[in-house]
Enzyme design. Structure first.
Site, PDB file in Angstrom:
ATOM      1  N   CYS A  47      25.372 -45.580  -7.379  1.00 57.27           N
ATOM      2  CA  CYS A  47      25.472 -47.021  -7.253  1.00 57.27           C
ATOM      3  C   CYS A  47      26.531 -47.554  -8.202  1.00 57.27           C
ATOM      4  CB  CYS A  47      24.122 -47.670  -7.564  1.00 57.27           C
ATOM      5  SG  CYS A  47      22.739 -47.001  -6.608  1.00 57.27           S
ATOM      6  N   GLY A  71      23.073 -43.373 -10.526  1.00 55.49           N
ATOM      7  CA  GLY A  71      22.925 -41.924 -10.605  1.00 55.49           C
ATOM      8  C   GLY A  71      21.648 -41.432  -9.962  1.00 55.49           C
TER       9      GLY A  71
END
Length: 569
Positions: free
Chosen positions: A2, A73
């Site tokens: 993200c 992550g």
């Protein structure tokens, strides 16, 4: 995978956080969320990989309402950690496990996390920010402290979108041209913008910023420094690798694989195909239709063994100009030439085929001493595949060259080989590759996972004696012996091929006019005073007519033209 962003300080303009989120929206096209009060604005761009439901959108607020998390992550061992935590979970996401872990264990939670991550947690009552980055810095975290505010993001362009001037860091640029350095782990190519180093955390409270190291690799490897027999090493490493791959298959979307013709990715694919849920995993590879460089023969030999579906992605010279513009925009800093462009096309194709997670073999050479210069005693050039220095300091102006300071790296070990491996893991090879890879993958809204960079694997391999790594001139000896029962000798004992595209030939032939035009742009820009342009043009002519042993310096100059076009001197 993200994008995260935040502004901590007196928030008077709510549009700024929206501009930051928009600048990195490609990192997370599935949802963009915000959390704000009078002291802080947080933003999150979501690429949905685990628990695709809306209740896992971010920023994520704790059950008590006191902690707000933005996270980029994956925590691969989230299922195991969830069993240890006393928390009323409302999602099936690794995000909520991370938040609960911090609430229960504080900063000590970092040592329990197996994953790639950068995240920030705001404590509402204490008005403090805690942020951290994974051990090797797989996931990025950039920040600046200005006007009594802390601004952070996953990409540099988001900080520029906040309004920070796009001014070059002359020291980093000078070191890039003079020594091939991409900066120290806390530096960027831009003035006033830093990055949180891998294995470090950040705390911000009452306008005070503190950065501390939390991952001490030098200490962690000591637990593996007892003497294992060679067979014990093979068995333990194989088990650790299988565990790493198993964890990295945790996803609620399709998983694919990046395949080159080298030992590392072939070994990885061998073990990937032993996973229960790996049926018909697609392998992706690039080629250029140049037999001198293409690895297709080895790739196709590997596929004949594994029977994976293979997607071949062609890069042509006439694509380089437009693709360079796109990749340069997403990189924000210099990147690794035409091979990076080819790699970018793989992620574009994977996204088109709805493969949102790709695995690759990054990290094996550094842990098992696979580069050719590990065999040499001198602290030699770390650019693979060239016979002499690729750097052209003589074309720099004296005034600009004065900014350069040759990087000095720590040498925590008595053994020179270990110090070279340590340098490559934390200061040169891996940080550089991870930056290139994060940005080309996220440009296409895809996630890249690197099983060889599981910290258990790296620590264990690094700690092994020299004759387990290099024996009779054969490098990565343990890995070769592990996979020899699955692969042919032509793959198992293939030499490392550092050059995978005809970059040297293309720049001097097919793309000659393109390069010349870019050099003219530099000469007519405010950055011409960085160079002795007569010497630069002479070096370019020498490259065309006589000496193209290395094209690295040509690509350096192109990087300047790509990246600094809209910058101030």
């Amino acid at each position: 995978m993200c994008g995260i962003a935040g502004i901590i300080g007196d928030i008077t303009n709510n549009d700024l956080i929206h501009s930051m989120a928009a600048a990195q929206s490609h990192r997370g096209p599935d949802y963009t969320g915000f959390w704000k009060n009078e002291n802080i604005s947080l933003a999150h761009n979501r690429l949905s990989i685990i628990d695709l439901e809306a209740h896992s959108n971010q920023p994520l607020v704790s059950n008590c309402g006191n902690y707000i998390l933005v996270f980029n992550g994956e925590i691969y061992n989230y299922i195991e950690l969830k069993k240890e935590l006393n928390y009323n979970f409302k999602t099936n996401s690794d995000t909520e496990v991370l938040l609960a872990a911090y609430i229960e264990w504080g900063k000590k939670c970092l040592h329990k996390l197996n994953g790639m991550f950068s995240f920030a947690i705001w404590d509402v009552k204490k008005e403090t920010l805690f942020a951290a980055r994974d051990r090797f810095g797989v996931k990025p975290f950039f920040y600046t402290k200005i006007d009594n505010k802390l601004i952070f993001s996953s990409e540099i362009k988001a900080i520029h979108a906040y309004g920070i001037n796009k001014t070059p860091n002359k020291k980093v640029w000078a070191n890039y041209f003079a020594f091939g350095s991409y900066g120290m782990p806390n530096e960027t190519f831009w003035k006033d913008i830093s990055q949180l180093s891998g294995g470090h955390y950040l705390e911000y409270s009452n306008k005070n910023l503190k950065v501390e190291k939390w991952y001490f690799f030098e200490k962690e490897i000591k637990k593996y420094q007892k003497k294992y027999t060679y067979e014990e090493v093979k068995t333990k490493y194989t088990n650790l690798l299988k565990q790493s791959i198993r964890l990295r298959f945790r996803a609620d979307v399709a998983v694919g694989f990046n395949l080159s013709g080298g030992l590392d990715s072939s070994a990885l694919l061998t073990f990937v195909n032993q996973q229960e849920n790996s049926e018909n995993i697609k392998a992706f590879t690039f080629y250029t239709n140049d037999k001198r460089y293409d690895e297709l023969p080895w790739v196709e030999e590997m596929i004949s063994i594994t029977n994976n579906p293979l997607v071949k992605v062609l890069l042509k010279s006439d694509e380089v100009e437009n693709l360079s513009k796109k990749v340069a925009y997403h990189q924000d800093e210099p990147f690794g030439g035409i091979p990076t462009l080819a790699y970018a096309k793989i992620f574009e194709q994977a996204r088109k085929e709805n493969i949102l997670v790709l695995l690759d073999g990054q990290g094996m050479d550094e842990q098992w001493a696979g580069y050719d210069y590990y065999l040499k005693n001198e602290n030699t050039n770390i650019i693979q595949g060239v016979n002499k220095s690729p750097f052209k300091k003589e074309v720099l102006s004296k005034e600009f060259l004065a900014f350069a300071e040759k990087p000095k790296y720590p040498k925590p070990f008595e053994d020179d080989l270990l110090n070279k491996q340590y340098r490559d893991l934390f200061y040169t090879k891996i940080p550089r590759a991870l930056r290139f890879n994060d940005r080309v993958s996220m440009a296409s809204s895809t996630e890249l996972r690197e099983p060889f960079l599981d910290y258990n694997l790296v620590e264990f391999a690094f700690a092994q004696p020299l004759d387990y790594k290099i024996k009779n001139g054969i490098q990565k000896k343990v890995l070769r012996d592990i996979v020899s029962e699955f692969l042919s000798d032509s793959i198992t004992y293939a030499p490392k091929r550092p050059l995978q595209t005809p970059q040297r030939e293309w720049l001097g032939n097919d793309l000659k006019d393109f390069v010349s035009n870019k050099l003219d742009e530099i000469e007519n820009s405010s950055f011409s005073n960085w160079f002795d342009m007569n010497k630069l043009k002479k070096e370019w002519q020498n490259y065309l007519e006589v000496d193209n042993d290395s094209s690295f310096h040509i690509w350096q100059w192109l990087s300047l033209a790509f990246i600094l076009k809209e910058s101030s001197n």
